[in-house]
Design a protein around this motif. Sequence first.
Motif, PDB file in Angstrom:
ATOM      1  N   SER A 179       6.339   2.269 -18.180  1.00  0.00           N
ATOM      2  CA  SER A 179       6.015   2.526 -16.779  1.00  0.00           C
ATOM      3  C   SER A 179       6.169   1.236 -15.986  1.00  0.00           C
ATOM      4  CB  SER A 179       4.583   3.053 -16.674  1.00  0.00           C
ATOM      5  OG  SER A 179       4.259   3.422 -15.356  1.00  0.00           O
ATOM      6  N   LEU A 180       6.979   1.265 -14.929  1.00  0.00           N
ATOM      7  CA  LEU A 180       7.310   0.077 -14.140  1.00  0.00           C
ATOM      8  C   LEU A 180       6.494   0.028 -12.854  1.00  0.00           C
ATOM      9  CD1 LEU A 180      11.203   0.216 -14.505  1.00  0.00           C
ATOM     10  CD2 LEU A 180       9.602  -1.186 -15.836  1.00  0.00           C
ATOM     11  N   HIS A 181       5.830  -1.092 -12.630  1.00  0.00           N
ATOM     12  CA  HIS A 181       5.015  -1.295 -11.431  1.00  0.00           C
ATOM     13  C   HIS A 181       5.204  -2.726 -10.934  1.00  0.00           C
ATOM     14  CE1 HIS A 181       2.463   2.405 -11.823  1.00  0.00           C
ATOM     15  NE2 HIS A 181       2.899   2.311 -13.065  1.00  0.00           N
ATOM     16  N   SER A 182       4.706  -2.995  -9.727  1.00  0.00           N
ATOM     17  CA  SER A 182       4.720  -4.365  -9.216  1.00  0.00           C
ATOM     18  C   SER A 182       3.394  -4.655  -8.520  1.00  0.00           C
ATOM     19  CB  SER A 182       5.902  -4.575  -8.264  1.00  0.00           C
ATOM     20  OG  SER A 182       5.754  -3.818  -7.075  1.00  0.00           O
ATOM     21  N   ILE A 195       0.828  -1.209   0.000  1.00  0.00           N
ATOM     22  CA  ILE A 195       0.000   0.000   0.000  1.00  0.00           C
ATOM     23  C   ILE A 195       0.861   1.256   0.000  1.00  0.00           C
ATOM     24  CG2 ILE A 195      -1.925  -1.154   1.146  1.00  0.00           C
ATOM     25  CD1 ILE A 195      -1.138   0.350   3.738  1.00  0.00           C
ATOM     26  N   GLY A 196       2.113   1.123   0.454  1.00  0.00           N
ATOM     27  CA  GLY A 196       2.990   2.278   0.541  1.00  0.00           C
ATOM     28  C   GLY A 196       3.768   2.554  -0.719  1.00  0.00           C
ATOM     29  N   TRP A 197       3.984   1.490  -1.551  1.00  0.00           N
ATOM     30  CA  TRP A 197       4.792   1.665  -2.761  1.00  0.00           C
ATOM     31  C   TRP A 197       4.699   0.414  -3.606  1.00  0.00           C
ATOM     32  CZ3 TRP A 197      10.736   1.222  -1.460  1.00  0.00           C
ATOM     33  CH2 TRP A 197      10.966   0.160  -0.594  1.00  0.00           C
ATOM     34  N   ASP A 198       5.322   0.443  -4.773  1.00  0.00           N
ATOM     35  CA  ASP A 198       5.455  -0.751  -5.597  1.00  0.00           C
ATOM     36  C   ASP A 198       6.772  -1.423  -5.220  1.00  0.00           C
ATOM     37  OD1 ASP A 198       3.084  -0.562  -6.937  1.00  0.00           O
ATOM     38  OD2 ASP A 198       3.927   0.257  -8.781  1.00  0.00           O
ATOM     39  N   ILE A 199       6.673  -2.452  -4.396  1.00  0.00           N
ATOM     40  CA  ILE A 199       7.832  -3.132  -3.840  1.00  0.00           C
ATOM     41  C   ILE A 199       8.750  -3.620  -4.961  1.00  0.00           C
ATOM     42  CG2 ILE A 199       8.551  -5.174  -2.536  1.00  0.00           C
ATOM     43  CD1 ILE A 199       5.870  -4.851  -0.948  1.00  0.00           C
TER      44      ILE A 199
END
Length: 268
Positions: free
Chosen positions: A161-164, A65-69
């Motif tokens: 765009s990079l996400h996890s 919830i805080g970031w894309d690990i």
Amino acid sequence: MASDTRRSDNVSGKTLLSAHDPSPVRIFNPAGASSFLLIGDHAGNLVPEGLASLGLPAAELERHIGWDIGIGELGPLLAERLDAVFIRQTYSRLVIDCNRDPARADAMPEVSDLTIVPGNQALTAEQRAARVAAIQVPYQDAIGAELARRDAAGMETILVSLHSFTPAMQAVPRPWQVGVLHDRGNTGFARALIAAFERAGDLTVGDNEPYSMDTIDYTVPRHAYERGRAYAEIEVRQDLIATSQCCIAWAARLAAALGAAADSVNRG
């Protein structure tokens, strides 16, 4: 090499970011010559000093919830391998989600995956505007400035765009190792990237999974759709990039797939 950009915004005499707070934007490998421009909307999980961790324990900010690990480590490794520019956001998506229209309520969520965020309760219009001005605007401006620079120089750009994503959401397993998100605009590269991942033969690849790109997404639509820019939003499952060695391996895998997709599109 990374560079920082800082914007000092004054809202009713109060500056959201103090002298002790880092820049909201970091740019890795700013001289990168690759056609790929990498971005990380949720790569950081810091909270400005004046917001007192949003009233959350550190463990909550370390959660998804805080970031894309993993993206904060994966992005620079991929940028180095590709000789690409990587522009990343420093602050937690709970402070402001830079991949959301700032007018949306979930740009500064009061609740995220069942966790109440005390520092986001009943925000005033002034408080919301301060976060937009100090964090989201500099980030989006940095992407826009890099794209304008590349356009002026006649450089081709593919926006990535990079996400996890979590291995499960509310106890529902997610079988994909990687997903590629796309919607409107020039989708040819995104589709070629899906095919490149599938050719590897050892991946379950999500086509608009575990999320679909839709009207909720903000960054890619803003910078890619109208100009007909090639783009892809990549989602990597977080357990696969949980360590430095895993990030190194996935940087190599992503670089190979991105290169193959670009070659496929160029061959037409």
